[in-house]
Write a protein that holds these residues in place. Structure first.
Motif, PDB file in Angstrom:
ATOM      1  N   ARG A   1       5.556 -13.449  -1.426  1.00 31.93           N
ATOM      2  CA  ARG A   1       5.577 -12.156  -1.321  1.00 31.93           C
ATOM      3  C   ARG A   1       6.600 -11.767  -0.126  1.00 31.93           C
ATOM      4  NH1 ARG A   1       1.946  -8.338  -3.720  1.00 31.93           N
ATOM      5  NH2 ARG A   1       0.372  -9.638  -4.667  1.00 31.93           N
ATOM      6  N   PRO A   2       7.180 -10.674  -0.386  1.00 30.64           N
ATOM      7  CA  PRO A   2       8.318 -10.187   0.584  1.00 30.64           C
ATOM      8  C   PRO A   2       7.874 -10.094   2.095  1.00 30.64           C
ATOM      9  CG  PRO A   2       8.340  -8.838  -1.326  1.00 30.64           C
ATOM     10  CD  PRO A   2       6.988  -9.700  -1.552  1.00 30.64           C
ATOM     11  N   ALA A   3       9.026 -10.286   2.827  1.00 30.80           N
ATOM     12  CA  ALA A   3       8.589 -10.105   4.210  1.00 30.80           C
ATOM     13  C   ALA A   3       8.034  -8.653   4.751  1.00 30.80           C
ATOM     14  CB  ALA A   3       9.782 -10.325   4.958  1.00 30.80           C
ATOM     15  N   ALA A   4       8.241  -7.576   3.984  1.00 27.77           N
ATOM     16  CA  ALA A   4       7.627  -6.405   4.122  1.00 27.77           C
ATOM     17  C   ALA A   4       6.387  -6.589   4.024  1.00 27.77           C
ATOM     18  CB  ALA A   4       8.291  -5.321   3.313  1.00 27.77           C
ATOM     19  N   ASP A   5       5.769  -6.842   2.726  1.00 30.03           N
ATOM     20  CA  ASP A   5       4.323  -7.121   2.667  1.00 30.03           C
ATOM     21  C   ASP A   5       3.641  -7.944   3.674  1.00 30.03           C
ATOM     22  OD1 ASP A   5       3.559  -6.333  -0.681  1.00 30.03           O
ATOM     23  OD2 ASP A   5       5.931  -6.678  -0.030  1.00 30.03           O
ATOM     24  N   LYS A   6       4.325  -9.377   4.350  1.00 27.67           N
ATOM     25  CA  LYS A   6       3.811  -9.810   4.852  1.00 27.67           C
ATOM     26  C   LYS A   6       3.710  -9.540   6.214  1.00 27.67           C
ATOM     27  CE  LYS A   6       5.696 -14.239   2.731  1.00 27.67           C
ATOM     28  NZ  LYS A   6       6.494 -15.248   2.883  1.00 27.67           N
ATOM     29  N   ALA A   7       4.736  -8.399   6.700  1.00 29.40           N
ATOM     30  CA  ALA A   7       4.400  -7.673   8.086  1.00 29.40           C
ATOM     31  C   ALA A   7       3.232  -6.763   8.351  1.00 29.40           C
ATOM     32  CB  ALA A   7       5.908  -6.858   8.066  1.00 29.40           C
ATOM     33  N   VAL A   8       2.985  -6.155   6.728  1.00 28.28           N
ATOM     34  CA  VAL A   8       1.787  -5.220   6.982  1.00 28.28           C
ATOM     35  C   VAL A   8       0.485  -6.311   7.163  1.00 28.28           C
ATOM     36  CG1 VAL A   8       0.381  -3.907   5.502  1.00 28.28           C
ATOM     37  CG2 VAL A   8       2.874  -3.553   5.571  1.00 28.28           C
TER      38      VAL A   8
ATOM     39  N   GLY B   1      -2.674  -4.408   8.656  1.00 28.83           N
ATOM     40  CA  GLY B   1      -2.589  -3.195   7.728  1.00 28.83           C
ATOM     41  C   GLY B   1      -3.177  -3.361   6.418  1.00 28.83           C
ATOM     42  N   ASP B   2      -3.669  -2.121   5.851  1.00 20.06           N
ATOM     43  CA  ASP B   2      -4.289  -2.212   4.359  1.00 20.06           C
ATOM     44  C   ASP B   2      -3.080  -2.330   3.338  1.00 20.06           C
ATOM     45  OD1 ASP B   2      -5.486  -1.523   2.054  1.00 20.06           O
ATOM     46  OD2 ASP B   2      -7.009  -0.006   2.983  1.00 20.06           O
ATOM     47  N   PRO B   3      -3.360  -3.204   2.634  1.00 18.37           N
ATOM     48  CA  PRO B   3      -2.311  -3.374   1.464  1.00 18.37           C
ATOM     49  C   PRO B   3      -2.058  -2.216   0.584  1.00 18.37           C
ATOM     50  CG  PRO B   3      -4.052  -4.885   0.864  1.00 18.37           C
ATOM     51  CD  PRO B   3      -4.454  -4.230   2.336  1.00 18.37           C
ATOM     52  N   ARG B   4      -3.333  -1.438   0.443  1.00 20.18           N
ATOM     53  CA  ARG B   4      -3.241  -0.297  -0.625  1.00 20.18           C
ATOM     54  C   ARG B   4      -2.236   0.792  -0.067  1.00 20.18           C
ATOM     55  NH1 ARG B   4      -9.324   1.673  -0.378  1.00 20.18           N
ATOM     56  NH2 ARG B   4      -9.192   1.108   1.690  1.00 20.18           N
ATOM     57  N   MET B   5      -1.977   1.747  -1.035  1.00 20.86           N
ATOM     58  CA  MET B   5      -0.692   2.622  -0.643  1.00 20.86           C
ATOM     59  C   MET B   5      -1.121   3.374   0.649  1.00 20.86           C
ATOM     60  SD  MET B   5       0.751   5.541  -3.034  1.00 20.86           S
ATOM     61  CE  MET B   5      -0.285   6.788  -2.150  1.00 20.86           C
ATOM     62  N   SER B   6       0.179   3.714   1.378  1.00 20.59           N
ATOM     63  CA  SER B   6       0.047   4.085   2.521  1.00 20.59           C
ATOM     64  C   SER B   6       1.352   5.389   2.480  1.00 20.59           C
ATOM     65  CB  SER B   6       0.144   3.452   3.803  1.00 20.59           C
ATOM     66  OG  SER B   6       0.399   4.220   4.930  1.00 20.59           O
TER      67      SER B   6
ATOM     68  N   ALA C   1      14.040   2.313   3.998  1.00 20.11           N
ATOM     69  CA  ALA C   1      14.093   0.878   4.173  1.00 20.11           C
ATOM     70  C   ALA C   1      14.068   0.402   2.687  1.00 20.11           C
ATOM     71  CB  ALA C   1      13.097   0.222   5.007  1.00 20.11           C
ATOM     72  N   LYS C   2      15.120  -0.156   2.097  1.00 20.13           N
ATOM     73  CA  LYS C   2      15.440  -0.235   0.809  1.00 20.13           C
ATOM     74  C   LYS C   2      15.136  -1.865   0.472  1.00 20.13           C
ATOM     75  CE  LYS C   2      16.931   3.529  -0.053  1.00 20.13           C
ATOM     76  NZ  LYS C   2      16.051   4.541  -1.155  1.00 20.13           N
ATOM     77  N   ASN C   3      15.402  -2.891   1.701  1.00 20.04           N
ATOM     78  CA  ASN C   3      15.263  -4.166   1.214  1.00 20.04           C
ATOM     79  C   ASN C   3      14.033  -4.917   1.895  1.00 20.04           C
ATOM     80  OD1 ASN C   3      15.549  -6.875   0.970  1.00 20.04           O
ATOM     81  ND2 ASN C   3      16.964  -7.229   2.864  1.00 20.04           N
ATOM     82  N   PRO C   4      12.973  -5.069   0.712  1.00 16.24           N
ATOM     83  CA  PRO C   4      11.720  -5.656   1.099  1.00 16.24           C
ATOM     84  C   PRO C   4      11.709  -6.974   1.671  1.00 16.24           C
ATOM     85  CG  PRO C   4      12.090  -5.810  -1.306  1.00 16.24           C
ATOM     86  CD  PRO C   4      13.123  -5.115  -0.615  1.00 16.24           C
ATOM     87  N   ASP C   5      12.840  -7.783   1.695  1.00  9.95           N
ATOM     88  CA  ASP C   5      12.710  -9.222   2.360  1.00  9.95           C
ATOM     89  C   ASP C   5      13.359  -9.067   3.939  1.00  9.95           C
ATOM     90  OD1 ASP C   5      11.827 -10.551   0.218  1.00  9.95           O
ATOM     91  OD2 ASP C   5      13.977 -10.346  -0.571  1.00  9.95           O
TER      92      ASP C   5
ATOM     93  N   THR D   1      11.241  -4.221   7.729  1.00  7.47           N
ATOM     94  CA  THR D   1      10.706  -3.322   6.664  1.00  7.47           C
ATOM     95  C   THR D   1       9.088  -3.490   6.870  1.00  7.47           C
ATOM     96  OG1 THR D   1      12.727  -3.422   5.216  1.00  7.47           O
ATOM     97  CG2 THR D   1      10.584  -2.509   4.320  1.00  7.47           C
ATOM     98  N   PHE D   2       8.505  -2.403   6.657  1.00  7.56           N
ATOM     99  CA  PHE D   2       7.060  -2.388   6.837  1.00  7.56           C
ATOM    100  C   PHE D   2       6.303  -1.600   5.703  1.00  7.56           C
ATOM    101  CE2 PHE D   2       2.830  -1.127   8.969  1.00  7.56           C
ATOM    102  CZ  PHE D   2       2.296  -2.505   9.349  1.00  7.56           C
ATOM    103  N   THR D   3       6.328  -2.258   4.416  1.00  7.75           N
ATOM    104  CA  THR D   3       5.659  -1.724   3.210  1.00  7.75           C
ATOM    105  C   THR D   3       5.038  -2.785   2.585  1.00  7.75           C
ATOM    106  OG1 THR D   3       7.661  -2.039   1.955  1.00  7.75           O
ATOM    107  CG2 THR D   3       7.516   0.238   3.106  1.00  7.75           C
ATOM    108  N   THR D   4       4.039  -2.129   1.502  1.00 12.31           N
ATOM    109  CA  THR D   4       3.637  -3.053   0.594  1.00 12.31           C
ATOM    110  C   THR D   4       4.010  -2.699  -0.917  1.00 12.31           C
ATOM    111  OG1 THR D   4       1.856  -1.698   0.122  1.00 12.31           O
ATOM    112  CG2 THR D   4       1.463  -3.382   2.075  1.00 12.31           C
TER     113      THR D   4
END
Length: 546
Positions: free
Chosen positions: A263-270, A275-280, A290-294, A298-301
């Motif tokens: 999983r990208p770093a952004a998902d791991k950060a959430v 955080g809830d992995p569902r859409m926020s 923030a374009k780079n999920p790695d 970055t704080f996205t899923t």
């Protein structure tokens, strides 16, 4: 530019041809629908170039001798749309243009944009690409394309759409197999394999998924089926498909080995922040910038990033609006510091995409004290971890909906100087680009901001950026509201009119020029740019306590 009397259009080409004007269906005869499709799909994406007379004849009539009939039909097509929508260019062999304006939607064009973005994501962000591609396939009904005229030229256009669809389906299945989701492949591919039996790559992907699902006999049946069809035509399956059959027959264990990409770093950060992995939608706003999920910052899923792709395809103005909002925040900080001598700032949003404290420190010669407040606990935890441990920068949990709790936060209490006599307190600049757009109308915004301002001395400043429904296209409203409805944690988005924003300003505060105006009017870089036809806009204001 859209004429004043022209309603906003929504044009559907991928699920049957239909046109809606200002949300209401436009009644068109079958041939008129075919002409709409030919004008908007016959020359690729965009409406800048006309479709030549010869091309229209090829697409709809398949007969170059029907030129008079074509011009008559185009004249009739103008009637439901007005005289400015459909233009004929007599130069360079003639041609017709169906004018689509900013803020209007042609689903085929949005679909192509999503597919292009998805192509770039398959390797860089596979988990988000799976969501984007799955949603893109749902936008298109291949069966509906059968209603179009069966001319060689139109068949070529339809074949291009079908090929894009099948290519996307294949790439999606490849990524799903790579991440270990073979059940999704066995659920989605059988109808396509039955309908497009000669598409061996799709068949091979389904065979691999069935084998991984413990159904090798069904996988081999798929091979036997296409082998029989090919034998009847004196042909054989491809070498790649034959090799796959051989490996399945021999129980090749390597076909079962899957090592999903991390999983990208952004998902791991959430997840690390709880955080809830569902859409926020809160995280989506960060994800636009923030374009780079790695990037660990970055704080996205994957769901957030897929939501960004969808929203930007349907509303291309969103990234620009976020950039302009961030530029306004910088202007607000510099104005408060340079013109009013303010060095204390409360931002009712997360630090990204703009680190307000850096701008404030550059603008304040005596140093700046900045507190960020956000209602989402995981975002607060994430940004506390990211921000350097330094004096004068803090992130707290809080919202304008509950100003008393916000004032009770030690960091805010210290920022406001609440333990000091009132006449010894320093002015504070409060910036809200987030909470105001998420706070339901049942709250009295002037009262909420007023409760904060009551604790502050003169020269304290309030800056607001609020999305507005003034001039909003019905389609844009529906798309935005649909996005926010998919967020399990959001109350939706609140659009405020010019009058409503005026009512958010507490008593005793004076608006600074240019008053309540569109955000770009505040910004030197784009002040003269027209936004009259934008489907989604936002207002800003700066007010000072006297």
């Amino acid at each position: 530019m859209r004429e004043a009397e022209e309603p906003c259009l929504e044009i559907t080409l991928l699920k049957g041809i239909s046109v809606r004007a200002a949300g209401e269906p436009v009644r068109l005869a079958t041939q008129q629908l075919h002409l709409v499709f030919a004008l908007l799909a016959g020359h690729g994406e965009g409406s800048a170039y006309p479709v030549s007379d010869d091309r229209l004849l090829e697409l709809v009539w398949g007969d170059p001798g029907k030129r008079s009939s074509m011009h008559t039909a185009m004249s009739r097509l103008r009637r439901p749309f007005g005289p400015h929508r459909i233009a004929h260019d007599a130069a360079f062999g003639g041609g017709y243009t169906f004018r689509v304006h900013r803020g209007e939607r042609v689903d085929l064009w949005a679909w192509r944009g999503i597919l292009d973005t998805c192509t770039r994501m398959y390797h860089s962000d596979p988990y988000a690409a799976v969501i984007v591609a799955s949603d893109a396939l749902k936008m298109c009904d291949l069966t509906a394309l059968r209603s179009l005229p069966s001319t060689p030229a139109m068949d070529t256009v339809v074949e291009g759409i079908v090929n894009d669809y099948l290519t996307t389906a294949a790439r999606l299945a490849e990524v799903q197999l790579a991440v270990g989701d073979h059940d999704a492949v066995t659920a989605a591919l059988p109808p396509l394999v039955r309908r497009y039996g000669d598409h061996e790559h799709l068949r091979g992907l389904l065979m691999s998924a069935l084998y991984r699902s413990g159904r090798p006999d069904q996988a081999l049946d798929l091979y036997d089926e296409v082998a029989a069809q090919r034998a009847a035509r004196g042909r054989r399956p491809s070498a790649a498909l034959s090799l796959l059959r051989h490996r399945i027959l021999n129980g090749d264990p390597t076909l079962l080995q899957v090592t999903p990409p991390p999983r990208p770093a952004a998902d791991k950060a959430v997840l690390a922040a709880g955080g809830d992995p569902r859409m926020s939608t809160d995280r989506m706003e960060e994800g636009v910038a923030a374009k780079n999920p790695d990037d660990p910052a970055t704080f996205t899923t994957a769901s957030d990033r897929a939501g960004v792709v969808r929203m930007c395809a349907l509303l291309p103005e969103v990234p620009r609006m976020i950039e302009e909002s961030a530029e306004f925040a910088e202007l607000f900080a510099r104005k408060a510091a340079a013109e009013l001598g303010v060095s204390r700032f409360l931002s009712l949003s997360a630090p990204s995409p703009l680190t307000l404290h850096r701008v404030a420190r550059l603008a304040c010669t005596t140093g700046a004290h900045v507190v960020y407040a956000h209602r989402e606990p995981s975002l607060v935890r994430h940004h506390r971890r990211l921000l350097p441990i330094e004096q004068g920068v803090e992130v707290v949990e809080g919202t304008i909906r509950d100003p008393r709790s916000l004032l009770a936060e030690p960091a805010v209490r210290d920022l406001f100087g609440l333990d000091k006599p009132f006449d010894e307190r320093e002015p504070v600049a409060i910036l809200d680009r987030n909470d105001i757009n998420r706070t339901p109308r049942r709250y009295d915004m002037a009262e909420l901001y007023g409760e904060l301002m009551a604790s502050l001395p003169a020269r304290s400043v309030l800056g607001l950026v609020a999305v507005t429904e003034d001039g909003m296209a019905p389609l844009a409203r529906a798309q935005i509201e649909a996005t926010y409805r998919n967020d399990p944690h959001a109350d939706g988005i609140v659009h405020r009119s010019h009058t409503e924003l005026q009512q958010c300003v507490p008593d005793g505060m004076e608006l600074l020029p240019p008053g309540i105006d569109e955000v770009h009017r505040y910004l030197p870089s784009v002040r003269s740019t027209s936004r009259r036809n934008d489907p989604w806009r936002h207002y800003a204001l700066i007010a000072v306590k006297r």
